[in-house]
Scaffold this motif. Structure first.
Motif, mmCIF file in Angstrom:
data_model
loop_
_atom_site.group_PDB
_atom_site.id
_atom_site.type_symbol
_atom_site.label_atom_id
_atom_site.label_comp_id
_atom_site.label_asym_id
_atom_site.label_seq_id
_atom_site.Cartn_x
_atom_site.Cartn_y
_atom_site.Cartn_z
ATOM 1 N N GLY A 20 -8.895 8.069 6.416
ATOM 2 C CA GLY A 20 -9.985 9.037 6.243
ATOM 3 C C GLY A 20 -11.345 8.373 6.197
ATOM 4 N N MET A 21 -11.442 7.265 5.468
ATOM 5 C CA MET A 21 -12.714 6.541 5.393
ATOM 6 C C MET A 21 -13.106 5.967 6.751
ATOM 7 N N LEU A 22 -12.126 5.411 7.483
ATOM 8 C CA LEU A 22 -12.424 4.862 8.808
ATOM 9 C C LEU A 22 -12.861 5.964 9.777
ATOM 10 N N ALA A 23 -12.218 7.115 9.700
ATOM 11 C CA ALA A 23 -12.608 8.229 10.562
ATOM 12 C C ALA A 23 -14.022 8.694 10.234
ATOM 13 N N THR A 24 -14.332 8.794 8.948
ATOM 14 C CA THR A 24 -15.682 9.197 8.532
ATOM 15 C C THR A 24 -16.721 8.181 8.989
ATOM 16 N N PHE A 25 -16.402 6.909 8.814
ATOM 17 C CA PHE A 25 -17.324 5.850 9.246
ATOM 18 C C PHE A 25 -17.520 5.899 10.762
ATOM 19 N N GLY A 26 -16.444 6.130 11.506
ATOM 20 C CA GLY A 26 -16.540 6.227 12.968
ATOM 21 C C GLY A 26 -17.425 7.382 13.403
ATOM 22 N N LEU A 27 -17.274 8.539 12.766
ATOM 23 C CA LEU A 27 -18.129 9.684 13.094
ATOM 24 C C LEU A 27 -19.589 9.407 12.755
ATOM 25 N N LEU A 28 -19.806 8.744 11.626
ATOM 26 C CA LEU A 28 -21.177 8.391 11.242
ATOM 27 C C LEU A 28 -21.815 7.479 12.289
ATOM 28 N N VAL A 29 -21.070 6.489 12.747
ATOM 29 C CA VAL A 29 -21.584 5.568 13.769
ATOM 30 C C VAL A 29 -21.877 6.334 15.062
ATOM 31 N N LEU A 30 -20.982 7.232 15.455
ATOM 32 C CA LEU A 30 -21.200 8.003 16.683
ATOM 33 C C LEU A 30 -22.435 8.905 16.583
ATOM 34 N N MET A 31 -22.739 9.382 15.390
ATOM 35 C CA MET A 31 -23.915 10.242 15.226
ATOM 36 C C MET A 31 -25.212 9.438 15.178
ATOM 37 N N ILE A 32 -25.163 8.245 14.618
ATOM 38 C CA ILE A 32 -26.378 7.438 14.460
ATOM 39 C C ILE A 32 -26.687 6.614 15.706
ATOM 40 N N MET B 15 0.849 -1.180 0.000
ATOM 41 C CA MET B 15 0.000 0.000 0.000
ATOM 42 C C MET B 15 0.891 1.239 0.000
ATOM 43 N N THR B 16 0.436 2.193 -0.744
ATOM 44 C CA THR B 16 1.185 3.445 -0.799
ATOM 45 C C THR B 16 0.689 4.382 0.286
ATOM 46 N N GLY B 17 1.379 5.477 0.465
ATOM 47 C CA GLY B 17 0.989 6.465 1.479
ATOM 48 C C GLY B 17 -0.374 7.068 1.208
ATOM 49 N N ASN B 18 -0.685 7.284 -0.061
ATOM 50 C CA ASN B 18 -1.996 7.850 -0.418
ATOM 51 C C ASN B 18 -3.128 6.886 -0.086
ATOM 52 N N GLN B 19 -2.920 5.603 -0.318
ATOM 53 C CA GLN B 19 -3.951 4.611 -0.017
ATOM 54 C C GLN B 19 -4.183 4.501 1.488
ATOM 55 N N ILE B 20 -3.111 4.543 2.256
ATOM 56 C CA ILE B 20 -3.248 4.475 3.717
ATOM 57 C C ILE B 20 -3.985 5.711 4.236
ATOM 58 N N GLU B 21 -3.634 6.857 3.682
ATOM 59 C CA GLU B 21 -4.307 8.102 4.094
ATOM 60 C C GLU B 21 -5.797 8.049 3.757
ATOM 61 N N ALA B 22 -6.136 7.519 2.595
ATOM 62 C CA ALA B 22 -7.538 7.387 2.202
ATOM 63 C C ALA B 22 -8.267 6.412 3.123
ATOM 64 N N LEU B 23 -7.595 5.303 3.466
ATOM 65 C CA LEU B 23 -8.203 4.320 4.367
ATOM 66 C C LEU B 23 -8.470 4.923 5.738
#
Length: 88
Positions: free
Chosen positions: A11-23, A1-9
């Motif tokens: 970011g997606m996990l953080a977004t998913f975590g915030l979504l779960v915390l809101m719902i 995995m490249t640095g960009n892919q890890i950063e995207a992953l």
């Protein structure tokens, strides 16, 4: 995995975590409301069963049985009206 892919992953996990915390609070509330509704329904059905078989009789409250003491809001409004009449 490249640095960009890890950063995207991340970011997606953080977004998913915030979504779960809101719902999560709303889902917990819905589950709680359904449990309470089920208990109320069961209590009503239990009460109807008892009444049908004569084990328990309920008396219905008539409107004349209610208290006739005015509420605080009514008392306050009456005081305000009388002041307006005196000042006029």
């Amino acid at each position: 995995m490249t640095g960009n892919q890890i950063e995207a992953l991340v970011g997606m996990l953080a977004t998913f975590g915030l979504l779960v915390l809101m719902i999560l609070p709303s889902v917990i509330g819905i589950v709680r409301d359904r449990r309470i509704d089920r208990r109320i329904r069961e209590a009503r059905e239990d009460g109807e069963t008892r009444t049908r078989y004569g084990k328990e009789t309920r008396s219905t409250q008539k409107s004349s049985d209610r208290s006739t003491v005015p509420s605080t809001a009514t008392w306050y409004a009456e005081g305000r009206r009388s002041k307006k009449l005196v000042n006029s």
